[in-house]
Design a protein around this motif. Structure first.
Motif, PDB file in Angstrom:
ATOM      1  N   GLU A   8      10.394  19.091  98.399  1.00  0.00           N
ATOM      2  CA  GLU A   8      11.233  18.677  97.280  1.00  0.00           C
ATOM      3  C   GLU A   8      11.317  17.161  97.243  1.00  0.00           C
ATOM      4  OE1 GLU A   8      15.823  18.895  97.006  1.00  0.00           O
ATOM      5  OE2 GLU A   8      15.065  20.795  96.224  1.00  0.00           O
ATOM      6  N   PRO A  18      12.952  13.715  95.907  1.00  0.00           N
ATOM      7  CA  PRO A  18      14.293  13.353  95.421  1.00  0.00           C
ATOM      8  C   PRO A  18      14.283  13.156  93.902  1.00  0.00           C
ATOM      9  CG  PRO A  18      13.585  11.915  97.220  1.00  0.00           C
ATOM     10  CD  PRO A  18      12.402  12.740  96.836  1.00  0.00           C
ATOM     11  N   TRP A  50      21.564   9.856  90.390  1.00  0.00           N
ATOM     12  CA  TRP A  50      22.059  11.055  91.060  1.00  0.00           C
ATOM     13  C   TRP A  50      20.997  11.656  91.954  1.00  0.00           C
ATOM     14  CZ3 TRP A  50      23.048  14.222  85.950  1.00  0.00           C
ATOM     15  CH2 TRP A  50      21.858  14.511  85.328  1.00  0.00           C
ATOM     16  N   ASP A  51      21.420  12.651  92.730  1.00  0.00           N
ATOM     17  CA  ASP A  51      20.479  13.429  93.523  1.00  0.00           C
ATOM     18  C   ASP A  51      20.897  14.890  93.441  1.00  0.00           C
ATOM     19  OD1 ASP A  51      22.371  14.054  95.662  1.00  0.00           O
ATOM     20  OD2 ASP A  51      22.029  12.051  96.427  1.00  0.00           O
ATOM     21  N   TYR A  52      20.032  15.766  93.911  1.00  0.00           N
ATOM     22  CA  TYR A  52      20.284  17.206  93.780  1.00  0.00           C
ATOM     23  C   TYR A  52      21.545  17.650  94.509  1.00  0.00           C
ATOM     24  CZ  TYR A  52      15.433  17.061  92.184  1.00  0.00           C
ATOM     25  OH  TYR A  52      14.274  16.758  91.526  1.00  0.00           O
ATOM     26  N   ASP A  53      21.806  17.081  95.689  1.00  0.00           N
ATOM     27  CA  ASP A  53      23.013  17.448  96.441  1.00  0.00           C
ATOM     28  C   ASP A  53      24.277  17.055  95.670  1.00  0.00           C
ATOM     29  OD1 ASP A  53      21.512  18.493  98.547  1.00  0.00           O
ATOM     30  OD2 ASP A  53      21.566  16.615  99.688  1.00  0.00           O
ATOM     31  N   PHE A  54      24.281  15.843  95.108  1.00  0.00           N
ATOM     32  CA  PHE A  54      25.421  15.352  94.327  1.00  0.00           C
ATOM     33  C   PHE A  54      25.688  16.289  93.138  1.00  0.00           C
ATOM     34  CE2 PHE A  54      26.722  12.656  90.656  1.00  0.00           C
ATOM     35  CZ  PHE A  54      27.971  12.265  91.097  1.00  0.00           C
ATOM     36  N   GLU A  73      24.726  19.460  92.812  1.00  0.00           N
ATOM     37  CA  GLU A  73      25.159  20.770  93.318  1.00  0.00           C
ATOM     38  C   GLU A  73      26.625  20.740  93.755  1.00  0.00           C
ATOM     39  OE1 GLU A  73      23.537  24.298  96.261  1.00  0.00           O
ATOM     40  OE2 GLU A  73      22.963  22.225  96.704  1.00  0.00           O
ATOM     41  N   GLN A  74      27.055  19.658  94.413  1.00  0.00           N
ATOM     42  CA  GLN A  74      28.449  19.543  94.837  1.00  0.00           C
ATOM     43  C   GLN A  74      29.392  19.554  93.641  1.00  0.00           C
ATOM     44  OE1 GLN A  74      28.486  15.921  97.114  1.00  0.00           O
ATOM     45  NE2 GLN A  74      27.419  16.838  98.842  1.00  0.00           N
ATOM     46  N   ASN A  75      28.974  18.952  92.534  1.00  0.00           N
ATOM     47  CA  ASN A  75      29.837  18.871  91.352  1.00  0.00           C
ATOM     48  C   ASN A  75      29.751  20.095  90.445  1.00  0.00           C
ATOM     49  OD1 ASN A  75      31.234  16.039  90.898  1.00  0.00           O
ATOM     50  ND2 ASN A  75      29.326  15.713  92.006  1.00  0.00           N
ATOM     51  N   ARG A  81      21.910  24.411  92.002  1.00  0.00           N
ATOM     52  CA  ARG A  81      20.897  23.653  92.734  1.00  0.00           C
ATOM     53  C   ARG A  81      19.670  23.448  91.858  1.00  0.00           C
ATOM     54  NH1 ARG A  81      20.706  20.185  96.971  1.00  0.00           N
ATOM     55  NH2 ARG A  81      18.542  19.875  97.523  1.00  0.00           N
ATOM     56  N   THR A 117      15.655  23.937  87.641  1.00  0.00           N
ATOM     57  CA  THR A 117      15.340  24.720  88.829  1.00  0.00           C
ATOM     58  C   THR A 117      13.835  24.990  88.822  1.00  0.00           C
ATOM     59  OG1 THR A 117      15.614  26.858  87.736  1.00  0.00           O
ATOM     60  CG2 THR A 117      17.596  25.871  88.703  1.00  0.00           C
TER      61      THR A 117
END
Length: 188
Positions: free
Chosen positions: A41, A43, A54-58, A60-62, A66, A85
């Protein structure tokens, strides 16, 4: 990522179509070493444009979703990013940022806010939210647009898969607003 997959697909087509002579009836088919899901994956920021924000984790957290593929573009002073996705074309999330504007809150609401949108408070100098129904192959959308404190025009748009429910849309309204607040630029 999509460019790399397209190049891989083109290589397969060339291998099948162009590498065998008419007398050779057993053409070799080239297959990728692993499915697309197993590829590393990259970034989101590697796509450039507004993806650097942004990034995928940011995300997903919000939002609780994913994403794994990003694409970006830059035209004049407008930068965009779309993430998706690997498994389906929807959901997707798009961000656009106009670097600077001379518009004030009144002009923004009069000229940039869509007719069926509702005014938002607590986001930048002015903002709106608009929900639209499912259309074509995708589900409903939630869009939030705002004039940031740093005089940037920013827009987030989440498009659902066809099977989204009214409860999903209601939940995303709150989540997307929180993501917008986290992305909103300030003067300093």
């Amino acid at each position: 990522m999509p460019t790399r997959l397209a190049a891989l697909g083109a290589a397969v087509l060339f291998a099948v179509a162009g590498c065998s002579s008419p007398a050779d009836e057993s053409a070799t088919i080239v297959t990728p070493p692993s499915p697309a899901e197993d590829l590393a994956e990259l970034p989101a920021a590697s796509a450039g444009g507004a993806c650097i924000l942004w990034d995928y984790d940011f995300i997903e957290q919000n939002l609780g979703v994913r994403f794994a593929v990003a694409a970006a573009d830059q035209v004049d002073d407008t930068s965009t990013c779309v993430v998706q996705t690997l498994s389906a074309p929807w959901p997707d999330l798009a961000l656009s940022v106009v670097e600077t504007t001379k518009a004030n809150a009144t002009i923004f609401l009069d000229t940039r806010m869509p007719e069926k949108a509702t005014k938002l408070t607590g986001l930048g100098k002015a903002g709106y939210r608009m929900n639209t129904k499912a259309s074509g192959e995708h589900g409903p959308t939630v869009e939030i647009g705002w004039l940031s404190e740093a005089k940037q025009l920013q827009t987030l748009r989440f498009t659902f898969a066809k099977d989204a429910t009214a409860a999903d849309v209601k939940d995303m309204n709150a989540k997307l607003l929180e993501l917008a607040k986290a992305l909103s630029t300030t003067n300093g």
